[in-house]
Design an enzyme around this catalytic site. Structure first.
Site, PDB file in Angstrom:
ATOM      1  N   LYS A  57       1.116  -0.963  -0.131  1.00 33.28           N
ATOM      2  CA  LYS A  57       0.051  -0.067  -0.257  1.00 33.28           C
ATOM      3  C   LYS A  57       0.897   1.298   0.216  1.00 33.28           C
ATOM      4  O   LYS A  57       0.443   1.588  -0.645  1.00 33.28           O
ATOM      5  CB  LYS A  57      -1.070   0.079   1.557  1.00 33.28           C
ATOM      6  CG  LYS A  57      -2.302  -1.226   0.980  1.00 33.28           C
ATOM      7  CD  LYS A  57      -2.901  -1.513   2.614  1.00 33.28           C
ATOM      8  CE  LYS A  57      -4.003  -2.948   2.352  1.00 33.28           C
ATOM      9  NZ  LYS A  57      -4.700  -2.826   3.351  1.00 33.28           N
ATOM     10  N   GLN A 116      -4.225  -1.619  10.158  1.00 33.35           N
ATOM     11  CA  GLN A 116      -4.733  -3.287   9.326  1.00 33.35           C
ATOM     12  C   GLN A 116      -5.079  -4.169   9.933  1.00 33.35           C
ATOM     13  O   GLN A 116      -4.490  -3.969  11.026  1.00 33.35           O
ATOM     14  CB  GLN A 116      -2.929  -3.792   8.443  1.00 33.35           C
ATOM     15  CG  GLN A 116      -2.776  -5.057   7.741  1.00 33.35           C
ATOM     16  CD  GLN A 116      -3.675  -4.752   6.351  1.00 33.35           C
ATOM     17  OE1 GLN A 116      -2.698  -3.389   5.320  1.00 33.35           O
ATOM     18  NE2 GLN A 116      -4.058  -5.703   6.316  1.00 33.35           N
ATOM     19  N   ASP A 159     -10.766   2.752   4.007  1.00 37.43           N
ATOM     20  CA  ASP A 159     -11.462   0.991   3.711  1.00 37.43           C
ATOM     21  C   ASP A 159     -13.206   1.681   3.995  1.00 37.43           C
ATOM     22  O   ASP A 159     -13.258   0.310   3.024  1.00 37.43           O
ATOM     23  CB  ASP A 159     -10.910   0.727   4.739  1.00 37.43           C
ATOM     24  CG  ASP A 159      -9.171   0.016   5.016  1.00 37.43           C
ATOM     25  OD1 ASP A 159      -9.189  -0.374   3.627  1.00 37.43           O
ATOM     26  OD2 ASP A 159      -8.916  -0.937   5.581  1.00 37.43           O
TER      27      ASP A 159
END
Ligand code: NAD
Length: 291
Positions: A56, A100, A123
């Protein structure tokens, strides 16, 4: 029946999406006088998470954005991670934040969903963003489902009015996937662990999207001839070989199109995350016209 289905490889779809994101990122950079910035929080040393976090960051830099990652040991207290998240929420130089997953024991997954401010929640896991998706209101959209729709669009596969079955109802993939398909006017069936006679249900689908985390669950008996099959699952064998929730070799001869693992949904997810980061920065930089 197609002997050789269309392979929905992410390569060209990612390139097309990244090209747009890169252009938007550079335009934003000159407008703001700084790059859009993504902050990634990693807790513990789960090997797959370490790789995803690195990928990422690299993707952000390649697309002209800034990136900072914060790595805590698995023993860190949740309140310390929450305090960092609050600092990043308040930092005007940070546009997107993600934590994460999976998180170590001791973290309450449901509570963590609320930590990142919805406007920086790239997200799109915050309950507010989830609610906005279901209600059809503007908001951040989750990366894997958005990436899957971008993959279908890239290959010119229509969604409107088609029967789509999503197998899996997780908060991060299955549920928002079904919500987005509904927004695109598909007729949506949501199957899950308690679905009776799964093959009979999935065989009705013109578009079958599988996100169960159960390796090789889907075989030819689950697939309607000519269906489009999207495999979200990622499984790594002891030898390091990746595979999905769909038994690719057995299923692909039946399909009109199928996504591979690796090289299908995974790279689309990262590309969608990058697009969300630029979108978050653009939205923050655009004065609101509402009272
Ligand atoms: P999860 O474990 O949170 O949810 C799994 C869902 O599948 C549940 O709703 C469950 O009811 C359903 N399910 C499980 N076994 C089933 C069965 N035998 N029959 C019918 N339904 C069944 O998983 P998740 O977080 O949604 O992830 C699913 C998979 O997708 C995992 O392999 C994960 O690694 C992968 N994933 C990939 C990406 C990507 O970018 N490619 C992103 C997220 C998750």
């Amino acid at each position: 029946m197609e002997k050789f289905p269309l392979l929905l490889s992410a390569r060209s779809a990612v390139a097309a999406l990244n090209e747009k994101t890169h252009a938007a990122s550079l335009a934003l950079r000159s407008r703001l006088g700084r790059p859009a910035k993504l902050a990634v929080i990693l807790v513990g040393d789960d090997p797959a998470s370490v790789i995803y976090t690195r990928k990422k960051g690299e993707a952000a830099l390649r697309l002209g954005m800034a990136h900072e990652s914060f790595h805590f040991p698995a023993s860190v207290s949740p309140s310390e991670v929450q305090a960092l998240t609050e600092r990043l929420n308040a930092d005007p130089g940070v546009d997107g934040i993600l934590i994460q997953r999976p998180l170590p024991a001791g973290f309450d997954d449901a509570e963590v969903l609320y930590w990142i401010h919805p406007s920086k929640d790239v997200d799109a896991f915050h309950p507010e963003n989830h609610g906005r998706l279901i209600l059809g209101l503007p908001g951040m959209l989750p990366c894997t489902p958005v990436g899957i729709l971008a993959l279908l669009d890239h290959y010119g596969i229509p969604v409107e009015s088609r029967t789509a079955c999503v197998v899996g109802r997780s908060a991060i993939v299955g549920k928002p996937m079904a919500g987005l398909l509904l927004r695109r006017n598909a007729t949506v069936i949501q199957a899950h662990r308690h679905t009776r006679d799964l093959p009979e249900i999935t065989r009705t689908a013109e578009i079958l999207i599988v996100a169960t985390g159960s390796a090789g669950l889907i075989g030819p008996e689950h697939v309607r001839p000519g269906a489009v099959v999207i495999d979200v699952g990622i499984h790594r064998s002891a030898e390091g070989k990746l595979s999905g929730d769909v038994r690719f070799a057995e299923v692909s001869p039946l399909c009109s199109a199928i996504s591979p693992v690796p090289g299908g949904v995974g790279p689309m997810t990262i590309a969608a995350l990058m697009a969300n980061t630029v979108l978050a920065a653009e939205t923050a930089a655009t004065p609101s016209t509402s009272q």
